[in-house]
Write a protein that holds these residues in place. Structure first.
Motif, PDB file in Angstrom:
ATOM      1  N   UNK A  70       0.868  -1.175   0.000  1.00 25.97           N
ATOM      2  CA  UNK A  70       0.000   0.000   0.000  1.00 25.97           C
ATOM      3  C   UNK A  70       0.909   1.230   0.000  1.00 25.97           C
ATOM      4  N   UNK A  71       0.348   2.354  -0.377  1.00 24.92           N
ATOM      5  CA  UNK A  71       1.076   3.620  -0.298  1.00 24.92           C
ATOM      6  C   UNK A  71       0.595   4.303   0.986  1.00 24.92           C
ATOM      7  N   UNK A  72       1.535   4.499   1.918  1.00 20.35           N
ATOM      8  CA  UNK A  72       1.158   5.065   3.224  1.00 20.35           C
ATOM      9  C   UNK A  72       2.393   5.593   3.931  1.00 20.35           C
ATOM     10  N   UNK A 102      -4.964 -10.961  14.459  1.00 20.78           N
ATOM     11  CA  UNK A 102      -4.727 -10.017  13.366  1.00 20.78           C
ATOM     12  C   UNK A 102      -4.669 -10.844  12.085  1.00 20.78           C
ATOM     13  N   UNK A 103      -5.370 -10.380  11.070  1.00 25.66           N
ATOM     14  CA  UNK A 103      -5.421 -11.139   9.822  1.00 25.66           C
ATOM     15  C   UNK A 103      -5.288 -10.188   8.637  1.00 25.66           C
ATOM     16  N   UNK A 104      -4.551 -10.628   7.625  1.00 22.95           N
ATOM     17  CA  UNK A 104      -4.403  -9.872   6.380  1.00 22.95           C
ATOM     18  C   UNK A 104      -4.940 -10.724   5.242  1.00 22.95           C
ATOM     19  N   UNK A 105      -5.813 -10.099   4.444  1.00 20.60           N
ATOM     20  CA  UNK A 105      -6.389 -10.778   3.288  1.00 20.60           C
ATOM     21  C   UNK A 105      -6.390  -9.815   2.107  1.00 20.60           C
ATOM     22  N   UNK A 110      -7.363  -5.325  -5.902  1.00 22.80           N
ATOM     23  CA  UNK A 110      -6.843  -3.991  -5.608  1.00 22.80           C
ATOM     24  C   UNK A 110      -7.107  -3.535  -4.172  1.00 22.80           C
ATOM     25  N   UNK A 111      -7.518  -4.455  -3.299  1.00 22.97           N
ATOM     26  CA  UNK A 111      -7.832  -4.110  -1.907  1.00 22.97           C
ATOM     27  C   UNK A 111      -7.072  -5.011  -0.938  1.00 22.97           C
ATOM     28  N   UNK A 112      -6.647  -4.406   0.165  1.00 25.31           N
ATOM     29  CA  UNK A 112      -6.066  -5.168   1.275  1.00 25.31           C
ATOM     30  C   UNK A 112      -7.008  -5.008   2.453  1.00 25.31           C
ATOM     31  N   UNK A 174     -12.097  -3.626  11.108  1.00 29.28           N
ATOM     32  CA  UNK A 174     -11.716  -3.897   9.726  1.00 29.28           C
ATOM     33  C   UNK A 174     -11.088  -2.641   9.144  1.00 29.28           C
ATOM     34  N   UNK A 175      -9.960  -2.816   8.481  1.00 28.39           N
ATOM     35  CA  UNK A 175      -9.321  -1.714   7.762  1.00 28.39           C
ATOM     36  C   UNK A 175      -9.129  -2.185   6.328  1.00 28.39           C
ATOM     37  N   UNK A 176      -9.773  -1.486   5.419  1.00 24.92           N
ATOM     38  CA  UNK A 176      -9.620  -1.798   4.005  1.00 24.92           C
ATOM     39  C   UNK A 176      -8.821  -0.676   3.360  1.00 24.92           C
ATOM     40  N   UNK A 177      -7.736  -1.041   2.708  1.00 20.84           N
ATOM     41  CA  UNK A 177      -6.853  -0.075   2.062  1.00 20.84           C
ATOM     42  C   UNK A 177      -6.670  -0.440   0.591  1.00 20.84           C
TER      43      UNK A 177
END
Length: 184
Positions: A70-72, A102-105, A110-112, A174-177
């Motif tokens: 991601x760009x951050x 904590x989970x990353x999917x 185009x979404x994290x 939930x955080x969608x980036x």
């Protein structure tokens, strides 16, 4: 008696100073230094930060992912994750073994999607519309700025933040980036 009053005054001054600092941080967030960030590495660093916690067992599920970009601003994004983990730990009632997942999917190309789940007290429905507002807290020692700052950081990245909760069972944030997908 003078010593006791002096100690109380110093404690109050420290408390007011902390409040002033939080307001200052909120009013003028440091200028974001956007860079390409690998969420996998960022979340592994987060896990290391809390690995010695005796208040909760913290797990990280990356599935088969090794790189999700991601760009951050790295520090701002870490601030969001730290705040959610700390809140999760603090929400666990006395006598219950804390568990933070904590989970990353990548549900879309185009979404994290990052989820932070706890087994805490949950969030009462009557406060749900105030949760991301500045100065709102349910804790006696909090300033009520953490979730508000997190909300602003995530939104500034073009993302979304929301939660689901079940009273006395826990909450999932939930955080969608947007992913930084290289164009070929």
């Amino acid at each position: 008696m003078v010593d006791r009053i002096s100690a109380t005054l110093i404690e109050q001054i420290d408390s007011l100073s902390a409040i002033a600092n939080e307001f200052s941080d909120f009013a003028k967030m440091p200028r974001a230094r956007a860079a390409r960030i690998n969420l996998v590495s960022q979340l592994k660093s987060l896990l290391q930060l809390f690995e010695t916690s005796d208040k909760a067992r913290i797990t990280l599920d990356l599935g088969e992912l090794s790189r999700v970009e991601v760009i951050a601003d790295k520090e701002q994004l870490m601030r969001v994750f730290i705040n959610l983990v700390k809140n999760g730990i603090q929400s666990v009632p006395e006598g219950r073994d804390g568990v933070i997942r904590i989970k990353l999917e990548t549900p879309e190309k185009d979404k994290a999607l990052i989820t932070v789940s706890d087994n805490g007290k949950g969030i009462k429905e009557e406060i749900s519309d105030k949760l991301f507002q500045p100065n709102f807290t349910t804790k006696s020692g909090g300033m009520g700025m953490g979730l508000s700052i997190s909300y602003n950081i995530v939104r500034s990245l073009g993302g979304e933040i929301w939660y689901d909760t079940i009273l006395n069972e826990g909450t999932t944030f939930y955080i969608e980036l947007p992913q930084s997908v290289e164009k070929r």
